[in-house]
Design a protein around this motif. Structure first.
Motif, mmCIF file in Angstrom:
data_model
loop_
_atom_site.group_PDB
_atom_site.id
_atom_site.type_symbol
_atom_site.label_atom_id
_atom_site.label_comp_id
_atom_site.label_asym_id
_atom_site.label_seq_id
_atom_site.Cartn_x
_atom_site.Cartn_y
_atom_site.Cartn_z
ATOM 1 N N ARG A 1 3.364 -13.770 -13.029
ATOM 2 C CA ARG A 1 2.847 -13.939 -11.669
ATOM 3 C C ARG A 1 2.330 -12.601 -11.164
ATOM 4 O O ARG A 1 2.685 -11.551 -11.696
ATOM 5 C CB ARG A 1 3.975 -14.395 -10.726
ATOM 6 N N LEU A 2 1.517 -12.643 -10.087
ATOM 7 C CA LEU A 2 1.185 -11.415 -9.382
ATOM 8 C C LEU A 2 2.284 -11.191 -8.340
ATOM 9 O O LEU A 2 2.562 -12.084 -7.537
ATOM 10 C CB LEU A 2 -0.162 -11.546 -8.665
ATOM 11 N N ALA A 3 2.868 -9.984 -8.348
ATOM 12 C CA ALA A 3 3.974 -9.726 -7.418
ATOM 13 C C ALA A 3 3.516 -9.884 -5.971
ATOM 14 O O ALA A 3 4.305 -10.240 -5.101
ATOM 15 C CB ALA A 3 4.523 -8.321 -7.655
ATOM 16 N N CYS A 4 2.235 -9.654 -5.707
ATOM 17 C CA CYS A 4 1.746 -9.722 -4.329
ATOM 18 C C CYS A 4 1.450 -11.150 -3.894
ATOM 19 O O CYS A 4 1.040 -11.384 -2.769
ATOM 20 C CB CYS A 4 0.496 -8.862 -4.170
ATOM 21 N N LYS A 5 1.615 -12.133 -4.788
ATOM 22 C CA LYS A 5 1.309 -13.512 -4.402
ATOM 23 C C LYS A 5 2.532 -14.418 -4.402
ATOM 24 O O LYS A 5 2.408 -15.602 -4.134
ATOM 25 C CB LYS A 5 0.251 -14.097 -5.351
ATOM 26 N N ARG B 1 -0.102 -1.471 -8.484
ATOM 27 C CA ARG B 1 -0.617 -2.391 -7.475
ATOM 28 C C ARG B 1 -1.740 -1.658 -6.763
ATOM 29 O O ARG B 1 -1.771 -0.431 -6.726
ATOM 30 C CB ARG B 1 0.466 -2.842 -6.511
ATOM 31 N N SER B 2 -2.669 -2.450 -6.260
ATOM 32 C CA SER B 2 -3.724 -1.784 -5.527
ATOM 33 C C SER B 2 -4.037 -2.535 -4.247
ATOM 34 O O SER B 2 -3.712 -2.102 -3.156
ATOM 35 C CB SER B 2 -4.963 -1.656 -6.409
ATOM 36 N N CYS B 3 -4.634 -3.734 -4.370
ATOM 37 C CA CYS B 3 -5.087 -4.438 -3.171
ATOM 38 C C CYS B 3 -3.943 -5.039 -2.369
ATOM 39 O O CYS B 3 -4.031 -5.176 -1.162
ATOM 40 C CB CYS B 3 -6.068 -5.525 -3.561
ATOM 41 N N ALA B 4 -2.887 -5.436 -3.057
ATOM 42 C CA ALA B 4 -1.746 -6.124 -2.439
ATOM 43 C C ALA B 4 -2.120 -7.499 -1.883
ATOM 44 O O ALA B 4 -1.382 -8.057 -1.081
ATOM 45 C CB ALA B 4 -1.085 -5.271 -1.365
ATOM 46 N N HIS B 5 -3.251 -8.031 -2.262
ATOM 47 C CA HIS B 5 -3.676 -9.333 -1.744
ATOM 48 C C HIS B 5 -4.271 -10.242 -2.812
ATOM 49 O O HIS B 5 -5.191 -11.015 -2.535
ATOM 50 C CB HIS B 5 -4.661 -9.158 -0.584
ATOM 51 N N GLY B 6 -3.798 -10.114 -4.044
ATOM 52 C CA GLY B 6 -4.212 -11.077 -5.068
ATOM 53 C C GLY B 6 -5.652 -10.970 -5.501
ATOM 54 O O GLY B 6 -6.228 -11.945 -5.974
ATOM 55 N N ILE B 7 -6.269 -9.824 -5.342
ATOM 56 C CA ILE B 7 -7.683 -9.685 -5.678
ATOM 57 C C ILE B 7 -7.908 -8.760 -6.871
ATOM 58 O O ILE B 7 -8.737 -9.015 -7.729
ATOM 59 C CB ILE B 7 -8.477 -9.130 -4.457
ATOM 60 N N CYS B 8 -7.136 -7.677 -6.948
ATOM 61 C CA CYS B 8 -7.458 -6.670 -7.964
ATOM 62 C C CYS B 8 -6.833 -6.992 -9.320
ATOM 63 O O CYS B 8 -7.328 -6.551 -10.350
ATOM 64 C CB CYS B 8 -6.997 -5.295 -7.504
ATOM 65 N N GLY B 9 -5.765 -7.760 -9.326
ATOM 66 C CA GLY B 9 -5.152 -8.153 -10.598
ATOM 67 C C GLY B 9 -4.336 -7.071 -11.250
ATOM 68 O O GLY B 9 -4.102 -7.114 -12.450
ATOM 69 N N SER B 10 -3.870 -6.079 -10.483
ATOM 70 C CA SER B 10 -3.143 -4.999 -11.160
ATOM 71 C C SER B 10 -1.635 -5.203 -11.208
ATOM 72 O O SER B 10 -0.969 -4.502 -11.950
ATOM 73 C CB SER B 10 -3.476 -3.644 -10.531
ATOM 74 N N ASP B 11 -1.078 -6.152 -10.443
ATOM 75 C CA ASP B 11 0.386 -6.264 -10.445
ATOM 76 C C ASP B 11 0.892 -7.529 -11.138
ATOM 77 O O ASP B 11 1.851 -8.144 -10.692
ATOM 78 C CB ASP B 11 0.959 -6.153 -9.022
ATOM 79 N N GLY B 12 0.250 -7.863 -12.248
ATOM 80 C CA GLY B 12 0.776 -8.956 -13.071
ATOM 81 C C GLY B 12 2.096 -8.532 -13.691
ATOM 82 O O GLY B 12 2.212 -7.417 -14.198
HETATM 83 S S1 FES Z 1 -1.986 -5.823 -5.980
HETATM 84 FE FE1 FES Z 1 -4.002 -6.523 -6.307
HETATM 85 S S2 FES Z 1 -3.657 -8.462 -7.151
HETATM 86 FE FE2 FES Z 1 -1.666 -7.901 -6.569
#
Ligand code: FES
Ligand code: SF4
Lengths: 242, 128
Positions: free
Chosen positions: A71-75, A52-63
């Motif tokens: 899903r993205l865990a942060c969304k 995870r990186s951004c934690a706000h649905g922007i970086c796409g790393s937590d699919g």
């Molecule tokens: S942590 Fe970046 S999109 Fe979920």
């Protein structure tokens, strides 16, 4: 609230097979699955691995696959999920550890469609102008964050990993329908292969999975139609490039 | 297939998969009409137990129903065969098994097609 979360764990140095482990954490219903993963990692088992990186649905790393859907865990909010929450890595990519998958092949395919502006025109002194309508044509596919949720939700990709996959097609679509781009022929040739758009069976899992709400299946359909149009149009001399 | 190897020589447009996709759409639509017509005629207007040798013989006296049936047969067989080919391509990975499965599929479908087409084209009523 008390929350039961099951995570498919895999440590390549110890395990032969992935195994489910259950954790109980205390969280607010309005917290997200990512918060639950943090709670597990920080308070129960520090060896849990996820990106995870951004934690706000922007970086796409937590699919990841959450209760059977990508899903993205942060969304995803906990209150919207049935318990116990089941979290596993995205399917179809090799698992590196726990929820971390190897995305090298994914990015190879991304690069294969040439996801950048191709133009032989000399760079203008200012911007390359485009009308609002021309910009609107590919608006939807500009929103992709390359999380991989679509490609790893696709049964056709699970069946045959040679398939270039929805994400790469979305990225190609973004340039193919851009009025400033001249790489349509090159990208079309790549997507017209058996491993290109024709492996799409219109299952719509990708559209369900996309955290950015992109109409992925529609974009793939538009590329298919474009290829058919190009094949049925009477031949005309190729555009001259110098 | 190595995707990056296609950089140098883009293939011309068209190709089997493209035409297969177009064919599936067109044949699907045509079959919908043809099969519904068949269903209404053979199962609603005429009951199944009315259908006898004589019924077929009268039907096949002219060319209309022969053509209708032949068209439906060809489209349905090719549509189904192509669908199965795609499934085999997706799910049967070992090359030998894939070849075998495709071989069985083509021979089976070809045989059925030839048999059906033979009847639709060459049927001669025998009076009794
Ligand atoms: S942590 Fe970046 S999109 Fe979920
Ligand atoms: S199209 Fe959507 S699901 Fe697919 S990679 Fe892009 S953002 Fe993720």
């Amino acid at each position: 609230m008390q929350l039961d979360i099951q995570i498919k764990r895999f440590n390549p140095e110890q395990d032969r097979e992935p195994q489910w482990r259950e954790y109980t954490v205390t969280l607010e219903p309005t917290d997200r699955v990512l918060d639950a993963l943090h709670a597990v990692k920080w308070h129960h088992d520090g060896s849990l691995a996820f990106r995870r990186s951004c934690a706000h649905g922007i970086c796409g790393s937590d699919g990841m696959m959450i209760n059977g859907r990508n899903r993205l865990a942060c969304k995803v909010l906990i209150k919207d999920l049935r318990q116990p929450i089941m979290v596993e890595p995205m399917r179809g990519f090799p698992v590196v550890k726990d929820l971390i998958v190897d995305m090298a092949g994914f990015f190879d395919k991304y690069r294969s469609v040439r996801p950048y502006l191709i133009s032989d025109e000399a760079p203008p002194r200012t911007e390359r102008l485009q009308s609002p309508a021309e910009r609107e044509r590919y608006e939807d596919t500009t929103k992709c964050i390359l999380c991989g949720a679509c490609t790893t939700s696709c049964p056709s990709f699970w069946a045959n990993s040679a398939y270039v996959g929805p994400a790469a097609i979305v990225q190609a679509h973004r340039f193919i329908f851009d009025s400033r781009d001249q790489g349509r022929a090159e990208r079309s040739a790549i997507l017209n292969q058996a491993s290109g758009v024709w492996r799409c069976r219109t299952i719509f899992n990708c559209t369900d999975a996309c955290p950015r709400g992109i109409n992925v299946t529609k974009a793939i359909g538009e590329v298919k139609k474009l290829l058919v149009k190009a094949a049925t149009r009477p031949p005309h001399p190729p555009p001259t490039r110098d | 297939m190595n995707l990056s190897s296609s950089y140098a020589s883009p293939k011309p447009a068209g190709g089997l998969e493209l035409w297969s996709w177009v064919f599936m759409r067109i044949s699907g639509l045509l079959l919908l009409g043809l099969a519904l017509g068949h269903l209404v005629l053979m199962h609603l207007i005429h009951n199944v137990d009315e259908i006898s040798y004589a019924f077929v013989a009268t039907r096949y006296a002219g060319w209309f129903w022969r053509t209708y049936d032949l068209l439906m047969l060809i489209l349905a067989m090719l549509h189904g065969m192509n669908g199965a080919r795609i499934l085999i391509d997706d799910y049967v990975h070992p090359v030998r098994w894939r070849r075998l499965a495709l071989g069985v599929l083509y021979v089976g479908c070809g045989g059925l097609l030839a048999l059906g087409a033979g009847v639709a084209l060459f049927f001669q009523p025998v009076s009794h």
